[in-house]
Design a protein around this motif. Structure first.
Motif, PDB file in Angstrom:
ATOM      1  N   GLN A 571       0.844  -1.190   0.000  1.00 10.43           N
ATOM      2  CA  GLN A 571       0.000   0.000   0.000  1.00 10.43           C
ATOM      3  C   GLN A 571       0.887   1.250   0.000  1.00 10.43           C
ATOM      4  O   GLN A 571       1.880   1.314   0.723  1.00 10.43           O
ATOM      5  N   SER A 572       0.514   2.247  -0.815  1.00  6.36           N
ATOM      6  CA  SER A 572       1.255   3.507  -0.849  1.00  6.36           C
ATOM      7  C   SER A 572       0.777   4.396   0.296  1.00  6.36           C
ATOM      8  O   SER A 572      -0.413   4.721   0.388  1.00  6.36           O
ATOM      9  N   LYS A 573       1.716   4.767   1.164  1.00 11.55           N
ATOM     10  CA  LYS A 573       1.385   5.591   2.319  1.00 11.55           C
ATOM     11  C   LYS A 573       2.433   6.688   2.479  1.00 11.55           C
ATOM     12  O   LYS A 573       3.602   6.500   2.111  1.00 11.55           O
ATOM     13  N   PRO A 574       2.041   7.849   3.028  1.00 16.61           N
ATOM     14  CA  PRO A 574       3.032   8.901   3.293  1.00 16.61           C
ATOM     15  C   PRO A 574       3.941   8.500   4.458  1.00 16.61           C
ATOM     16  O   PRO A 574       3.466   8.092   5.512  1.00 16.61           O
ATOM     17  N   ILE A 575       5.236   8.623   4.264  1.00 17.66           N
ATOM     18  CA  ILE A 575       6.224   8.224   5.265  1.00 17.66           C
ATOM     19  C   ILE A 575       7.175   9.385   5.506  1.00 17.66           C
ATOM     20  O   ILE A 575       7.612  10.065   4.562  1.00 17.66           O
ATOM     21  N   ASP A 576       7.498   9.608   6.756  1.00 13.70           N
ATOM     22  CA  ASP A 576       8.459  10.655   7.111  1.00 13.70           C
ATOM     23  C   ASP A 576       9.863  10.064   7.056  1.00 13.70           C
ATOM     24  O   ASP A 576      10.292   9.338   7.948  1.00 13.70           O
ATOM     25  N   PHE A 577      10.594  10.362   5.982  1.00 18.03           N
ATOM     26  CA  PHE A 577      11.958   9.868   5.803  1.00 18.03           C
ATOM     27  C   PHE A 577      12.998  10.877   6.300  1.00 18.03           C
ATOM     28  O   PHE A 577      14.189  10.696   6.034  1.00 18.03           O
TER      29      PHE A 577
END
Length: 665
Positions: A571-577
């Motif tokens: 699933q495409s999810k926003p991630i804090d990299f």
């Protein structure tokens, strides 16, 4: 100047002194020899010596009249004042025989018996490997007192049913061994059911012992009928309510080693003198660790916090499949593997102890075995089907075996007939090969057994090294038939420490690696960094690439593919990299070849950059070091593997992409 007379005497002494000394010694010798010859000999013959000895013996053996002795004592005035009163007082006193009892009974060995026991010599595990990993697993939710929180029976969302193909642990299971499951519902067994299971185990032991002795059990069919009747007795009367479960991210360092069980058994035989007792009763594994300090030195050895680790190990709703057979994997020496919803186990099985058929089975056949019920006693599996089938084998609270409806004692006997494999604590109760010593602890005839300890208390971005030792129950505890000096009061014996492991580094939650220079663009000093983000909430690892140059922070907030363990696909999810690392400077990339008589051209120089950490320290990121880094390669490989595996539900055993078992070292 000396006197003339003194000089003359000196000259005479030097010239004739030696002669005068020899003459004096010779005269003395002659005089003494003459005196010895003139002295008369002692007029004593052997007969006289014999007669004198007989007379002395007669005097010593002669019985004297007590009255004469008393008269003699009175004549010589040898008396003890008040002696008569002392005797009269002692005659009326009662003597306590316990005051004169010896601490240990006197034991005399019979010829060939060898009954005097000694302390077995313990040995250290070898081939210790420490490996860091991260992932996510289901854990029972605990309250402030450490008790499990029951689910709301009226809320369907909180009800958790056993997942097909996974090993569910019973509610209330204590210790690293798991426990006995309660039927198909996953609840706890009542005390009555536990007692019944123990009694069935004892009956099975006696039955097998008679069969091995060549006897025919006339009650076999009758016992079998009663057994079936007991197994079909219905649901438990009292079931502990299921507890809430939550997904938690776990950091760990797995410690895997090998123990020379053959050597240890030999030491037990030499100490205890009885082949039936030559089996170590393993209790646990102790582990210690050192942390690498900023100055490059190691801290003192510190004990790993066992209580904190047990908060995880004792509260696992599901455990992963084991690849090493039960007879080479003692429950007390091997921590169970949480079933991971995120991440993969690496280097937690000893490859040479895994059966060949396990290592080479096709993927489809492995999955079918985990769900279809091939006999775990034959294959050393922890699947469902005939091995589990609603039963837990190998590890109640006290190492006993538990039986529940649906398991089937026929399948259990099949596993026992194969040598005790796949039965965990049951095998120990049978004492197969133990010379008739039917004690209730697990035994093994294997020359080597696996040791595994998990440390869930490690901190991110820290380096450690570990050592372990085994702890056994003292076989001489409260025994009397031991040699002097043997400790009979201690309940456990501590083995020697293993050699320290190699250094192992636990990655930070967000870590970046320099991969290559950007080939095109207005900023030739920009570098492509691979940023790995691990989420402590669910244990998922996500990776993405970012460009950054001097004055820029590595990483950003962006969408990325997140693996799914329920088979729904990534699933495409926003991630804090955001890594909170600032690039100071960089170099490398395509550089012109110096013209030293060669044609002009370009060469690719590995990218190098200086990065400021959030604490103000400066580190060097180098493509030549980062790209082949084994930690980076493992995280990247597992992330790609998790994306591919997201299209199907996770199965036990850590199946690799090519169908082979994962996690072997």
């Amino acid at each position: 100047m000396a006197h003339p007379m003194v000089e003359k005497l000196k000259a005479v002494g030097i010239r004739h002194g030696e002669k005068a000394a020899i003459a004096l010694a010779a005269t003395t010798f002659v005089l003494l020899v003459a005196l010895a010859v003139m002295k008369p000999t002692i007029p004593l013959t052997p007969d006289e010596v014999s007669k004198a000895a007989e007379a002395a013996n007669s005097n010593l053996a002669r019985r004297q009249d007590p009255e004469q002795i008393q008269e003699k004592l009175k004549e010589e005035n040898i008396t003890l004042p008040g002696f008569e009163k002392m005797v009269d007082a002692a005659a009326g006193a009662q003597i306590n025989p316990d005051l004169y009892r010896v601490e240990k009974l006197w034991v005399s060995t019979e010829p060939g018996a060898g009954l005097i026991r000694d302390t077995p010599i313990l040995i250290a595990p070898t081939e210790l490997i420490a490996h860091a990993g991260r992932g996510g697993a289901l854990i029972y939710e605990l309250d402030e007192k450490g008790n499990r929180i029951p689910i709301d029976e009226n809320d369907p969302a909180e009800r958790k049913e056993p997942r097909p193909g996974r090993v569910r642990r019973r509610q209330g299971a204590g210790g690293a061994g798991g426990g006995m499951m309660a039927g198909m519902g996953g609840g706890a067994m009542t005390q009555k059911q536990i007692d019944e299971a123990k009694q069935r185990r004892k009956d099975e032991e006696a039955k097998i012992a008679r069969v091995l002795a060549g006897e025919v059990d006339p009650e076999a069919e009758k016992a079998k009928a009663k057994e079936k009747e007991a197994l079909a007795g219905g649901a438990p009367a009292e079931i502990e309510p299921p507890a809430k479960e939550q997904t938690r991210g776990l950091r760990w360092v797995s410690l895997t080693a090998v123990l020379d069980n053959k050597k240890l058994k030999s030491n037990y035989l030499a100490a205890l003198k009885d082949p039936a007792l030559a089996y170590p009763n393993y209790k646990r594994v102790d582990s210690e660790r050192q942390a690498l300090k900023p100055d490059g030195t190691w801290s003192d050895w510190q004990a790993v916090d066992m209580d904190k680790n047990l908060l995880v190990i004792d509260n696992l709703p599901e455990v992963d499949e084991e690849w090493v057979p039960d007879d080479a994997r003692m429950e007390a020496l091997v921590d169970p593997l949480p079933f991971l919803n995120a991440g993969y186990w690496e280097k937690v099985h000893v490859a040479r102890l895994v059966p060949k058929e396990k290592r080479e089975l096709p993927k489809e056949q492995n999955v079918g075995m985990g769900m279809g019920g091939m006999m775990g006693g034959m294959m050393g599996m922890r699947g469902m089907g005939g091995m589990r089938g609603g039963m837990a084998m190998g590890g109640g609270d006290d190492g006993e075996m538990g039986g529940m409806p649906g398991g089937g004692m026929g399948g259990m006997r099949g596993g026992m007939a194969m040598g005790g494999m796949g039965m965990g604590g049951m095998m120990g109760g049978m004492g197969m090969g133990g010379g008739g010593d039917y004690t209730a602890f697990q035994k093994s005839e294997q020359p080597e057994i696996m040791v595994r300890s998990l440390d869930f208390t490690v901190d991110p971005d820290e380096s450690y090294r570990f050592r372990i030792r085994i702890v056994v129950n003292n076989p001489n505890f409260k025994h009397e038939d031991v040699t002097p000096g043997v400790d009979t009061q201690a309940e456990e014996l501590l083995g020697p420490w293993s050699e320290p492991s190699d250094e192992v580094h636990v990655p930070a939650d967000v870590v970046s690696f320099a991969t290559t220079k950007v080939k095109a663009g207005l900023r030739p000093d920009r570098v492509i960094y691979e940023v790995v983000r691990w989420n402590p909430e669910d244990g998922q690892t996500v990776i993405s690439n970012f460009e950054a140059g001097p004055g820029e922070v590595i990483g950003d907030y962006r969408a990325a593919a997140v693996p799914d363990h329920e088979g729904k696909g990534a699933q495409s999810k926003p991630i804090d990299f955001t890594s909170h690392m600032l690039v100071l400077d960089s170099l490398g990339g395509q550089q012109p070849i110096p013209q030293i008589g060669t044609p002009p051209g370009m060469m690719n120089v590995p990218s190098t950059s200086l990065v400021v950490m959030s604490d103000g320290s400066v580190i060097l990121r180098n493509q030549a070091i980062d790209e082949p880094d084994p930690v980076r390669e493992e995280m990247t490989r597992n992330y790609r593997r998790a994306i591919n595996d997201s299209k199907k539900k996770r199965q036990p055993g850590g199946m690799g992409m090519m169908g082979g078992p994962g996690g072997m070292r």
